[in-house]
Design a protein around this motif. Structure first.
Motif, PDB file in Angstrom:
ATOM      1  N   LYS A 450      50.151  35.102  18.572  1.00 32.21           N
ATOM      2  CA  LYS A 450      50.880  36.077  19.384  1.00 32.21           C
ATOM      3  C   LYS A 450      50.247  36.234  20.756  1.00 32.21           C
ATOM      4  O   LYS A 450      50.932  36.278  21.785  1.00 32.21           O
ATOM      5  CB  LYS A 450      50.919  37.424  18.661  1.00 32.21           C
ATOM      6  N   ILE A 451      48.910  36.322  20.769  1.00 35.07           N
ATOM      7  CA  ILE A 451      48.219  36.476  22.053  1.00 35.07           C
ATOM      8  C   ILE A 451      48.453  35.258  22.928  1.00 35.07           C
ATOM      9  O   ILE A 451      48.717  35.383  24.134  1.00 35.07           O
ATOM     10  CB  ILE A 451      46.706  36.703  21.824  1.00 35.07           C
ATOM     11  N   SER A 452      48.382  34.049  22.338  1.00 33.60           N
ATOM     12  CA  SER A 452      48.586  32.820  23.108  1.00 33.60           C
ATOM     13  C   SER A 452      49.980  32.788  23.722  1.00 33.60           C
ATOM     14  O   SER A 452      50.156  32.426  24.893  1.00 33.60           O
ATOM     15  CB  SER A 452      48.364  31.592  22.217  1.00 33.60           C
ATOM     16  N   ARG A 453      51.004  33.150  22.940  1.00 40.22           N
ATOM     17  CA  ARG A 453      52.377  33.111  23.452  1.00 40.22           C
ATOM     18  C   ARG A 453      52.565  34.123  24.591  1.00 40.22           C
ATOM     19  O   ARG A 453      53.107  33.797  25.646  1.00 40.22           O
ATOM     20  CB  ARG A 453      53.368  33.389  22.322  1.00 40.22           C
ATOM     21  N   PRO A 491      44.589  30.039  27.770  1.00 43.44           N
ATOM     22  CA  PRO A 491      44.044  30.823  26.641  1.00 43.44           C
ATOM     23  C   PRO A 491      43.406  29.984  25.536  1.00 43.44           C
ATOM     24  O   PRO A 491      43.414  30.378  24.376  1.00 43.44           O
ATOM     25  CB  PRO A 491      45.285  31.548  26.125  1.00 43.44           C
ATOM     26  N   CYS A 492      42.863  28.813  25.890  1.00 38.28           N
ATOM     27  CA  CYS A 492      42.246  27.966  24.858  1.00 38.28           C
ATOM     28  C   CYS A 492      41.101  28.690  24.161  1.00 38.28           C
ATOM     29  O   CYS A 492      40.927  28.596  22.949  1.00 38.28           O
ATOM     30  CB  CYS A 492      41.721  26.675  25.485  1.00 38.28           C
ATOM     31  N   ALA A 493      40.295  29.406  24.943  1.00 40.29           N
ATOM     32  CA  ALA A 493      39.134  30.092  24.366  1.00 40.29           C
ATOM     33  C   ALA A 493      39.569  31.136  23.343  1.00 40.29           C
ATOM     34  O   ALA A 493      38.923  31.318  22.309  1.00 40.29           O
ATOM     35  CB  ALA A 493      38.315  30.740  25.479  1.00 40.29           C
ATOM     36  N   ILE A 775      35.315  38.315  15.939  1.00 37.80           N
ATOM     37  CA  ILE A 775      36.542  37.721  16.481  1.00 37.80           C
ATOM     38  C   ILE A 775      37.145  38.628  17.551  1.00 37.80           C
ATOM     39  O   ILE A 775      37.572  38.169  18.617  1.00 37.80           O
ATOM     40  CB  ILE A 775      37.556  37.463  15.350  1.00 37.80           C
ATOM     41  N   LYS A 776      37.177  39.914  17.286  1.00 39.14           N
ATOM     42  CA  LYS A 776      37.734  40.861  18.261  1.00 39.14           C
ATOM     43  C   LYS A 776      36.914  40.885  19.544  1.00 39.14           C
ATOM     44  O   LYS A 776      37.458  40.911  20.649  1.00 39.14           O
ATOM     45  CB  LYS A 776      37.801  42.262  17.648  1.00 39.14           C
ATOM     46  N   TYR A 777      35.584  40.849  19.409  1.00 41.44           N
ATOM     47  CA  TYR A 777      34.727  40.813  20.594  1.00 41.44           C
ATOM     48  C   TYR A 777      34.941  39.529  21.388  1.00 41.44           C
ATOM     49  O   TYR A 777      34.917  39.527  22.623  1.00 41.44           O
ATOM     50  CB  TYR A 777      33.253  40.930  20.182  1.00 41.44           C
ATOM     51  N   ALA A 778      35.155  38.417  20.662  1.00 45.45           N
ATOM     52  CA  ALA A 778      35.410  37.137  21.345  1.00 45.45           C
ATOM     53  C   ALA A 778      36.723  37.196  22.107  1.00 45.45           C
ATOM     54  O   ALA A 778      36.835  36.647  23.224  1.00 45.45           O
ATOM     55  CB  ALA A 778      35.434  36.000  20.326  1.00 45.45           C
ATOM     56  N   PHE A 779      37.756  37.843  21.536  1.00 43.63           N
ATOM     57  CA  PHE A 779      39.016  38.034  22.249  1.00 43.63           C
ATOM     58  C   PHE A 779      38.777  38.801  23.563  1.00 43.63           C
ATOM     59  O   PHE A 779      39.255  38.399  24.625  1.00 43.63           O
ATOM     60  CB  PHE A 779      39.994  38.832  21.385  1.00 43.63           C
ATOM     61  N   ILE A 780      38.032  39.885  23.455  1.00 42.47           N
ATOM     62  CA  ILE A 780      37.776  40.715  24.637  1.00 42.47           C
ATOM     63  C   ILE A 780      36.980  39.931  25.680  1.00 42.47           C
ATOM     64  O   ILE A 780      37.284  39.965  26.883  1.00 42.47           O
ATOM     65  CB  ILE A 780      37.011  41.995  24.219  1.00 42.47           C
ATOM     66  N   PHE A 781      35.965  39.194  25.216  1.00 39.39           N
ATOM     67  CA  PHE A 781      35.135  38.403  26.120  1.00 39.39           C
ATOM     68  C   PHE A 781      35.977  37.356  26.847  1.00 39.39           C
ATOM     69  O   PHE A 781      35.834  37.148  28.066  1.00 39.39           O
ATOM     70  CB  PHE A 781      34.027  37.731  25.304  1.00 39.39           C
ATOM     71  N   SER A 782      36.860  36.684  26.117  1.00 40.50           N
ATOM     72  CA  SER A 782      37.697  35.657  26.720  1.00 40.50           C
ATOM     73  C   SER A 782      38.674  36.259  27.739  1.00 40.50           C
ATOM     74  O   SER A 782      38.875  35.709  28.822  1.00 40.50           O
ATOM     75  CB  SER A 782      38.471  34.917  25.624  1.00 40.50           C
ATOM     76  N   LEU A 783      39.279  37.393  27.391  1.00 44.46           N
ATOM     77  CA  LEU A 783      40.198  38.059  28.324  1.00 44.46           C
ATOM     78  C   LEU A 783      39.465  38.521  29.576  1.00 44.46           C
ATOM     79  O   LEU A 783      39.994  38.425  30.695  1.00 44.46           O
ATOM     80  CB  LEU A 783      40.876  39.245  27.629  1.00 44.46           C
ATOM     81  N   PHE A 784      38.257  39.015  29.407  1.00 48.32           N
ATOM     82  CA  PHE A 784      37.446  39.467  30.542  1.00 48.32           C
ATOM     83  C   PHE A 784      37.158  38.290  31.478  1.00 48.32           C
ATOM     84  O   PHE A 784      37.287  38.404  32.702  1.00 48.32           O
ATOM     85  CB  PHE A 784      36.142  40.073  30.026  1.00 48.32           C
ATOM     86  N   TYR A 785      36.785  37.147  30.902  1.00 53.82           N
ATOM     87  CA  TYR A 785      36.529  35.948  31.703  1.00 53.82           C
ATOM     88  C   TYR A 785      37.790  35.523  32.459  1.00 53.82           C
ATOM     89  O   TYR A 785      37.746  35.182  33.645  1.00 53.82           O
ATOM     90  CB  TYR A 785      36.059  34.811  30.788  1.00 53.82           C
ATOM     91  N   ASN A 786      38.931  35.534  31.768  1.00 55.84           N
ATOM     92  CA  ASN A 786      40.176  35.112  32.402  1.00 55.84           C
ATOM     93  C   ASN A 786      40.562  36.033  33.566  1.00 55.84           C
ATOM     94  O   ASN A 786      41.099  35.580  34.580  1.00 55.84           O
ATOM     95  CB  ASN A 786      41.307  35.075  31.372  1.00 55.84           C
ATOM     96  N   MET A 787      40.333  37.318  33.407  1.00 53.33           N
ATOM     97  CA  MET A 787      40.658  38.254  34.477  1.00 53.33           C
ATOM     98  C   MET A 787      39.810  37.998  35.718  1.00 53.33           C
ATOM     99  O   MET A 787      40.301  38.041  36.847  1.00 53.33           O
ATOM    100  CB  MET A 787      40.457  39.700  33.994  1.00 53.33           C
ATOM    101  N   LEU A 809      34.331  25.193  30.012  1.00 51.10           N
ATOM    102  CA  LEU A 809      33.105  25.970  29.872  1.00 51.10           C
ATOM    103  C   LEU A 809      33.376  27.303  29.181  1.00 51.10           C
ATOM    104  O   LEU A 809      32.547  27.796  28.410  1.00 51.10           O
ATOM    105  CB  LEU A 809      32.476  26.221  31.260  1.00 51.10           C
ATOM    106  N   SER A 810      34.551  27.888  29.441  1.00 47.51           N
ATOM    107  CA  SER A 810      34.891  29.141  28.761  1.00 47.51           C
ATOM    108  C   SER A 810      35.064  28.913  27.270  1.00 47.51           C
ATOM    109  O   SER A 810      34.631  29.724  26.442  1.00 47.51           O
ATOM    110  CB  SER A 810      36.172  29.738  29.362  1.00 47.51           C
ATOM    111  N   SER A 811      35.689  27.778  26.913  1.00 50.14           N
ATOM    112  CA  SER A 811      35.852  27.461  25.491  1.00 50.14           C
ATOM    113  C   SER A 811      34.498  27.254  24.825  1.00 50.14           C
ATOM    114  O   SER A 811      34.246  27.737  23.715  1.00 50.14           O
ATOM    115  CB  SER A 811      36.715  26.201  25.328  1.00 50.14           C
ATOM    116  N   ILE A 812      33.620  26.531  25.529  1.00 50.08           N
ATOM    117  CA  ILE A 812      32.287  26.286  24.979  1.00 50.08           C
ATOM    118  C   ILE A 812      31.529  27.601  24.809  1.00 50.08           C
ATOM    119  O   ILE A 812      30.829  27.816  23.814  1.00 50.08           O
ATOM    120  CB  ILE A 812      31.501  25.313  25.890  1.00 50.08           C
ATOM    121  N   SER A 813      31.683  28.502  25.781  1.00 48.96           N
ATOM    122  CA  SER A 813      30.972  29.784  25.698  1.00 48.96           C
ATOM    123  C   SER A 813      31.441  30.597  24.489  1.00 48.96           C
ATOM    124  O   SER A 813      30.640  31.258  23.826  1.00 48.96           O
ATOM    125  CB  SER A 813      31.170  30.589  26.981  1.00 48.96           C
ATOM    126  N   ILE A 814      32.747  30.542  24.183  1.00 47.17           N
ATOM    127  CA  ILE A 814      33.262  31.253  23.005  1.00 47.17           C
ATOM    128  C   ILE A 814      32.686  30.655  21.724  1.00 47.17           C
ATOM    129  O   ILE A 814      32.281  31.373  20.806  1.00 47.17           O
ATOM    130  CB  ILE A 814      34.805  31.205  22.972  1.00 47.17           C
TER     131      ILE A 814
END
Length: 835
Positions: A450-453, A491-493, A775-787, A809-814
């Motif tokens: 859902k988040i990816s879409r 949104p790969c990460a 998993i939830k923290y990783a979602f937040i971290f990835s969204l923060f990076y994207n912003m 690099l963002s994917s690797i960091s996740i």
């Protein structure tokens, strides 16, 4: 020249027009008619020209009429059902998968078919009474999927490595390096010599190098995006494809109109770094392969029987031993049975199934699973193959008949000679059978989708709005803004967070002897609010019971009959009692029956014995006086005459009270026991206040209790011994079997816990909950990076090539984040207990 509608080849020598479509041969036309007539024309909607040209098959598969050859190829052949795995080299796209998994529409004799796309294999279950293997292979060949059949390496199948990603990565890297090199003159603004003589040559060379990047290296992204759009799905490859296309077309126009050298370097770099990220992801998934971990750790064991130096089974009684010796022309002075057994402590040995070798003799008790193919040597075999085929009707077998792995024995103990060593990947496949899978998807996988879409839709809107704004402000950097936004915010990460976290936990749990079926079971563990325990064999250990006998002394014949009957049962009490009485002579039973959760009965030479609960014996009057014990008791009745009972003083597992104290903080605890309530007072001292204790529970009572709790909104974890609790384990949200290194493998459960790690149950639940938090923290971290990346991209200060570097690099960091956190969580499980 027309191209074939089915296979896509040019119709050079033959052109067949049929229903306004062109075909290169009658084979392709026939396949089209077969698919169309069976309502499988959707095959062509999934992929344009997906088929392969069928070849003339007349007489090619006549060798499959030989039953001996067919027997070597089959995985399973019983009850009119055959199972085979076939290598299909021509599998290449989603249409191939779709048509092969819908074979039952072409041929009703096919029951199920499942494709393994990476290995290009299909596992087919079909009715041998309605079609032969030869018919199946010809059918596959007619529709363009001729299987590769070879009798070589049938025992050990070599895994094939798919190197296509490495090739694509190599091409993209080579092109990226050369395009960067050719771009140096313009980077450093070399004057007259560059501008006058060689700029057009260098630019068109860059264009030439970019073609294989777009057409070959980036092909998978275009294929994925097109398939998604055809299915009306905006997947994460759509913005990537838009970015690649825009960069390529803009660069081509630049050199064509002599406006500049374009962005070929950025485009090649984008594809290269995307593939580099995918390669890293692929390698990490291979490292986390549950199949490998499962085969390494899976604790299923089996009872192997010792043989004498002459190869005669030492489990035979004395007369049978002498007869077997004489039939082999072995002089008796070579040693009596007692002498040959003097240096052997036990006639039976529990070993891991992967230690079995061809020729070994194994004992399969009632309700145990056959882990290997073998030949029935002794005993009455009634085999239930429903774990393999889904068919519930058991099959009777006599001595000399072949038995297949995956069957469950239902009529006492049997002795089987091993035909070939076990492949635990087969047991993995059995455990993952759809028949036993819990319904419902992993909610976090759904959340990821859902988040990816939504992210893709939002991202496209931001990219188009930002580009429109920059076209009015500064058209020269509008394209950079558009491509940078699409690349940096991919949104790969986000999509990697859940599989890597749960995959790591799966591996960690396996290392600490909790073998979960799949990652969704770990997700379910995080939501458990009710834990239901069986008592006997779960809270109590089979190894430390104190047993006393009260009643009439048994004769030697009765002791032999009792021991032989107990040997056939896998119930924890039967196993404990058999361990005490196994010095008595063992004889083959003429008849054996087990009433699950109540008792067992056996017959030898018209001498009958019943062993179990007092009610199971029919409540004989002469035993009424002795049926006053509050402890767990096993009563014995010989030829309808009550003899007495064995009284068990249960030894509870180490750490039981600690487990209860930890669980009560987050869950409700319930004890469901099939025994009487003699242990109520003792258990009440171990359990938290207000814990529910229900005794005299039949297997169906346990099942109904869990159903009622689930209707009330509870998420239930059932912990049992895998025998009497099979229905409750299957019904619960998560079912875990406690294993004491015996063969109680149950496909209906979601996990197997080694009994030595019983005290860590609460820790496993705690780690599961913290894993979902990760998993939830990783979602937040990835969204923060994207912003943050979007902020730089929207200002026009982020070059596309830099964005392409930042995305992997963002994917690797996740991946690093989830790996480190799960490693720290795994340290809560004491390593000293894993030995």
């Amino acid at each position: 020249m027309d191209n074939c509608f089915h296979c896509g080849d040019e119709c050079r020598t033959t052109l067949i027009k049929h229903k306004d479509k062109a075909f290169c041969c009658h084979g392709c036309k026939t396949v089209y008619d077969i698919l169309n007539d069976n309502d499988l024309s959707y095959y062509y909607d999934l992929e344009r020209t997906p088929g392969t040209t069928p070849v003339d098959q007349e007489g090619k598969f006549d060798f499959l009429e030989n039953e001996q050859i067919v027997a070597k190829l089959l995985e399973f052949d019983e009850q009119g059902i055959q199972v085979i795995s076939l290598l299909i080299p021509t599998i290449h796209c989603s249409s191939c998968i779709w048509v092969l998994e819908n074979l039952q529409k072409l041929q009703p004799a096919v029951k199920t078919s499942q494709v393994n796309f990476p290995e290009k294999t299909v596992r087919i279950t079909y009715s041998s009474s309605e079609m032969s293997l030869q018919d199946l292979v010809i059918l596959l060949s007619r529709i363009g999927y001729e299987p590769y059949l070879s009798l070589e390496d049938t025992d050990e199948k070599k895994s094939k490595i798919d190197r296509s990603l490495i090739y694509k990565l190599g091409v993209a890297g080579f092109a990226f390096g050369n395009i960067m090199f050719l771009s140096f003159p313009e980077y450093f603004e070399v004057s007259d010599f560059w501008l006058e003589r060689y700029k057009h040559v260098f630019r068109w060379l860059m264009f030439t190098f970019s073609l294989p990047v777009v057409l070959y290296s980036g092909r998978d992204y275009f294929t994925s995006a097109i398939k998604g759009l055809r299915s009306r799905i905006l997947n994460i490859d759509v913005p990537i494809v838009i970015g690649i296309t825009v960069l390529f077309l803009r660069s081509f126009v630049d050199i064509l109109m002599d406006w500049g050298s374009g962005f070929f370097d950025s485009m090649a770099g984008l594809v290269f770094f995307l593939l580099l990220g995918r390669f890293f992801q692929q390698q990490t998934y291979a490292f986390l392969s549950f199949e490998r971990d499962y085969k390494s750790y899976f604790p299923i064991a089996v009872t192997r029987l010792f043989k004498s130096d002459d190869g005669v089974d030492l489990a035979l009684d004395d007369s049978a031993f002498a007869k077997a010796r004489s039939s082999k022309f072995i002089p008796l002075q070579n040693g009596t049975k007692a002498e040959q057994k003097s240096n052997i402590d036990k006639k039976e040995q529990q070993i891991q199934v992967n230690e079995l070798k061809k020729g070994d003799r194994i004992l399969i008790r009632n309700s145990e699973l056959l882990p290997v193919d073998g030949i029935l040597i002794k005993g009455n075999a009634l085999i239930d193959y429903s774990f393999v085929t889904g068919e519930a009707e058991p099959v009777s077998k006599v001595s000399g008949d072949s038995l297949f792995a995956g069957g469950r024995q239902l009529a006492g103990s049997i002795e089987v000679e091993v035909l070939k060593s076990v492949e635990q990947s087969y047991l993995t496949q059995l455990w993952s059978n759809e028949i036993f899978s819990k319904k419902g998807r992993n909610v976090f996988q759904s959340l990821t989708d859902k988040i990816s879409r939504r992210f893709t839709v939002t991202l496209l809107l931001i990219a188009f709005i930002a580009t429109t704004v920059w076209l009015f402000m500064d058209p020269t950097i509008a394209l950079n803004v558009f491509t940078s936004v699409l690349i940096v915010a991919c949104p790969c990460a986000i999509a990697l967070a859940a599989p890597f976290t749960l995959g790591n936990l799966l591996r960690i749990f396996g290392r600490h002897k909790l073998y979960m079926k799949d990652s969704s079971s770990i997700e379910q563990l995080a939501h458990i609010d009710l834990v239901v325990f069986d008592k006997t064999g779960t809270l109590t250990t089979n190894a430390k019971n104190t047993i006393t006998y009260e009643g009439v002394e048994l004769t030697e014949e009765e002791k032999s009959l009792l021991t032989s009957t107990l040997r056939s049962s896998n119930h924890p009490l039967s196993r404990s009692l058999y361990a005490v009485l196994d010095k008595n002579d063992i004889k083959s039973l003429d008849d054996f029956q087990e009433d699950v959760g109540k008792g067992i009965s056996g017959t030898i030479n018209n001498q009958k014995i019943k062993v179990g609960s007092f009610e199971f014996l029919g409540s004989p009057e002469q035993g009424a006086a002795i049926n006053t014990y509050q402890n767990t008791a096993v009563h014995v009745c010989c030829n309808d005459t009550y003899k007495g009972c064995f009284i068990f003083f249960n030894e509870y597992r180490e750490g039981v009270q600690e487990v209860f104290n930890q669980l009560k903080k987050t869950t409700q605890i319930v004890i469901l026991s099939g025994d009487n309530d003699g242990e109520r007072e003792h258990l009440a001292q171990l359990l938290p206040i207000n814990t529910s204790l229900l005794f005299n529970q039949k297997p169906e009572d346990k099942l109904n209790y869990i159903k009622n709790q689930q209707r009330a909104g509870k998420t239930v974890l059932m912990v049992g011994d895998g025998l009497n609790d099979a229905g409750a384990l299957a019904q619960s949200n998560v079912g875990i079997t406690i294993s004491e290194n015996i063969n109680v493998f149950s496909p209906a459960c979601d996990g197997i816990l080694d009994a030595s790690r019983f005290s860590d149950i609460s820790t496993f639940l705690s780690i599961s909950r913290q894993g979902l938090q990760t998993i939830k923290y990783a979602f937040i971290f990835s969204l923060f990076y994207n912003m943050i990346g979007l902020g730089f991209a929207l200002t026009g200060k982020l070059a596309p090539v830099v964005a392409a570097i930042l995305m992997p690099l963002s994917s690797i960091s996740i991946v690093i984040f989830t790996t480190v956190i799960t490693y720290l969580l795994g340290r809560k499980l004491s390593p000293k207990k894993t030995t």
